[in-house]
Write an enzyme that holds these catalytic residues in place. Structure first.
Site, PDB file in Angstrom:
ATOM      1  N   GLU A 175      45.055  35.160  35.280  1.00  0.00           N
ATOM      2  CA  GLU A 175      46.340  36.582  34.739  1.00  0.00           C
ATOM      3  C   GLU A 175      47.131  37.516  35.705  1.00  0.00           C
ATOM      4  OE1 GLU A 175      47.860  35.491  32.177  1.00  0.00           O
ATOM      5  OE2 GLU A 175      46.565  33.951  31.510  1.00  0.00           O
ATOM      6  N   TYR A 220      48.374  42.427  27.076  1.00  0.00           N
ATOM      7  CA  TYR A 220      48.768  41.352  27.028  1.00  0.00           C
ATOM      8  C   TYR A 220      47.817  40.557  28.375  1.00  0.00           C
ATOM      9  CZ  TYR A 220      50.162  37.323  29.784  1.00  0.00           C
ATOM     10  OH  TYR A 220      49.615  35.351  30.189  1.00  0.00           O
ATOM     11  N   ASP A 256      54.452  36.727  26.625  1.00  0.00           N
ATOM     12  CA  ASP A 256      54.655  36.903  28.214  1.00  0.00           C
ATOM     13  C   ASP A 256      56.211  36.726  27.694  1.00  0.00           C
ATOM     14  OD1 ASP A 256      54.671  33.878  28.034  1.00  0.00           O
ATOM     15  OD2 ASP A 256      54.420  33.768  29.655  1.00  0.00           O
ATOM     16  N   CYS A 313      62.786  26.396  26.941  1.00  0.00           N
ATOM     17  CA  CYS A 313      63.606  27.563  26.363  1.00  0.00           C
ATOM     18  C   CYS A 313      63.639  28.307  27.803  1.00  0.00           C
ATOM     19  CB  CYS A 313      62.920  27.903  25.232  1.00  0.00           C
ATOM     20  SG  CYS A 313      64.130  29.197  24.704  1.00  0.00           S
ATOM     21  N   CYS A 371      67.528  22.010  24.117  1.00  0.00           N
ATOM     22  CA  CYS A 371      66.948  21.776  23.193  1.00  0.00           C
ATOM     23  C   CYS A 371      66.599  20.696  22.623  1.00  0.00           C
ATOM     24  CB  CYS A 371      68.213  22.698  22.134  1.00  0.00           C
ATOM     25  SG  CYS A 371      68.713  24.131  22.713  1.00  0.00           S
ATOM     26  N   CYS A 395      63.232  20.245  22.230  1.00  0.00           N
ATOM     27  CA  CYS A 395      62.773  21.416  21.662  1.00  0.00           C
ATOM     28  C   CYS A 395      62.082  21.338  20.311  1.00  0.00           C
ATOM     29  CB  CYS A 395      63.371  22.361  21.760  1.00  0.00           C
ATOM     30  SG  CYS A 395      63.036  24.563  21.243  1.00  0.00           S
ATOM     31  N   CYS A 441      65.594  27.209  14.820  1.00  0.00           N
ATOM     32  CA  CYS A 441      66.154  28.282  16.070  1.00  0.00           C
ATOM     33  C   CYS A 441      67.372  28.696  15.691  1.00  0.00           C
ATOM     34  CB  CYS A 441      66.351  27.030  17.464  1.00  0.00           C
ATOM     35  SG  CYS A 441      66.498  28.910  18.167  1.00  0.00           S
TER      36      CYS A 441
END
Length: 280
Positions: A27, A110, A128, A176, A183, A186, A192
Site C-alpha cells: 500500500e 485509507y 481509493d 470505469c 459501460c 460493467c 449507475c
C-alpha cells in the site's frame, strides 16, 4: 459484482498474502506509483525487510536507499517509523484494531482500512481514487469524503471485504476509468445514475472526494529538486558546496537551503555542523 470481478481480478503478488507487513508495504508503494513499478520492487524490498523487526533494526537511511525509484521518499521514513513503533508497542507485529493502526506514523484512514480488509479480512470498505470514482458515477453526483465512505460502507457485503474491495478497485482501474468508461462490460451499469443519464457533463467524479485531480508540474519543481538530492545522497554524503548542484540549482542557494530544510524536517536528511548533508 463478485461473480463478475473474481473472474477478471488482476493477479497481483500482494493479493496472495495475508501478512499485514507485506500488505502495508504494498500500500505504501502503490500510493501515486504505477503498479508496474511496484511489481518490480515489492518482492525485493520484502526480501531485505521481511518484517517490522528487521526494518526497525536498521538506520532509516538503509530503508531510504532501498526505496530508490519508488517516489515520495517520505513514505520510506514513515514505514521505518511504523516498524519501530510496532516493535516498541505491538510485539513486532502490525496491530489489527483500526484505532491502533491509525496511531502509527503516516497511516491514514485509507491505509488502515486496507490493512484490516486485506490482512485481517475485517469488514472495512476501502475507498481509493478508483472506488471513489465508481461511487460518484453510480450515485450521479460529486461526493464529499464522508458521503463517499458511506456509499462504500453501504455496498460492502458482510464477510466479503477482501474480495469485494479488490473487485471494486479493479472495476475502477480497468472498466470505469478516469478517461474511458466501458459501460458495456460493467456489472453496475443498470444501477449507475451517470450511465442511465447518458453521461452528461460534468462527470460526477470530477472534484469528488478521494478522486485524484492530477499533480502539479514536476519539471522545475521543488519535488524534482528533493528527488535529485536524495538520489545523490544515496551514493554518500555531500559537502555544503556540492549540495546546490546536486539539487539542480547551482546558482540558487536560497532555494536549495529551503529544500534541505524540508528534507531534514521530514526525517530524510541530516546536516552535520560543517554543512555536510547525508541520509538520516
Amino acid at each position: 459484482m463478485l461473480g463478475w470481478g473474481l473472474v477478471h481480478l488482476r493477479d497481483l503478488p500482494w493479493r496472495h498474502t495475508r501478512d499485514p507487513w507485506a500488505i502495508l508495504v504494498s500500500e505504501a508503494m502503490l500510493q501515486q506509483t504505477q503498479v508496474a513499478r511496484v511489481l518490480e520492487r515489492w518482492s525485493g524490498f520484502l526480501s531485505e525487510f521481511p518484517d517490522p523487526a528487521t526494518c526497525a533494526s536498521v538506520p532509516v537511511s538503509e530503508v531510504i536507499r532501498a526505496w530508490a525509484g519508488l517516489g515520495y521518499n517520505r513514505r520510506a521514513v514513515q514505514l521505518h517509523r511504523t516498524a519501530v513503533v510496532c516493535v516498541d508497542r505491538h510485539g513486532g507485529r502490525l496491530p489489527e484494531a483500526l484505532a491502533d493502526l491509525l496511531a502509527l506514523p503516516g497511516i491514514g484512514p485509507y491505509t488502515a482500512r486496507a490493512v484490516r480488509a486485506y490482512a485481517f479480512e475485517a469488514d472495512e470498505a476501502v475507498v481509493d481514487t478508483n472506488v471513489a470514482r465508481v461511487a460518484a458515477r453510480v450515485v450521479g453526483r460529486s461526493l464529499a469524503a464522508r458521503e463517499a465512505q458511506a456509499v462504500a460502507d453501504g455496498w460492502l457485503p458482510a464477510g466479503e471485504a477482501w474480495a469485494w474491495n479488490q473487485v471494486l478497485m479493479d472495476l475502477g482501474a480497468q472498466v470505469c476509468t478516469a478517461r474511458i468508461w466501458r459501460c458495456v462490460g460493467c456489472p453496475l451499469r443498470a444501477a449507475c445514475a451517470w450511465h442511465l443519464g447518458g453521461h452528461t457533463d460534468p462527470d460526477p467524479a470530477t472534484g469528488s472526494a478521494f478522486v485524484s485531480g492530477g499533480q502539479s508540474r514536476f519539471d522545475g519543481s521543488d519535488r524534482q529538486g528533493r528527488g535529485r538530492l536524495v538520489a545523490r545522497l544515496r551514493g554518500g554524503p555531500l559537502c555544503r558546496a556540492e549540495i546546490p548542484a546536486a539539487a539542480g540549482w547551482p546558482d540558487d542557494a536560497a532555494r536549495t537551503a529551503r529544500i534541505v530544510a524540508g528534507l531534514v524536517r521530514d526525517g530524510l536528511v541530516r546536516v552535520d555542523a560543517d554543512g555536510t548533508a547525508r541520509l538520516a
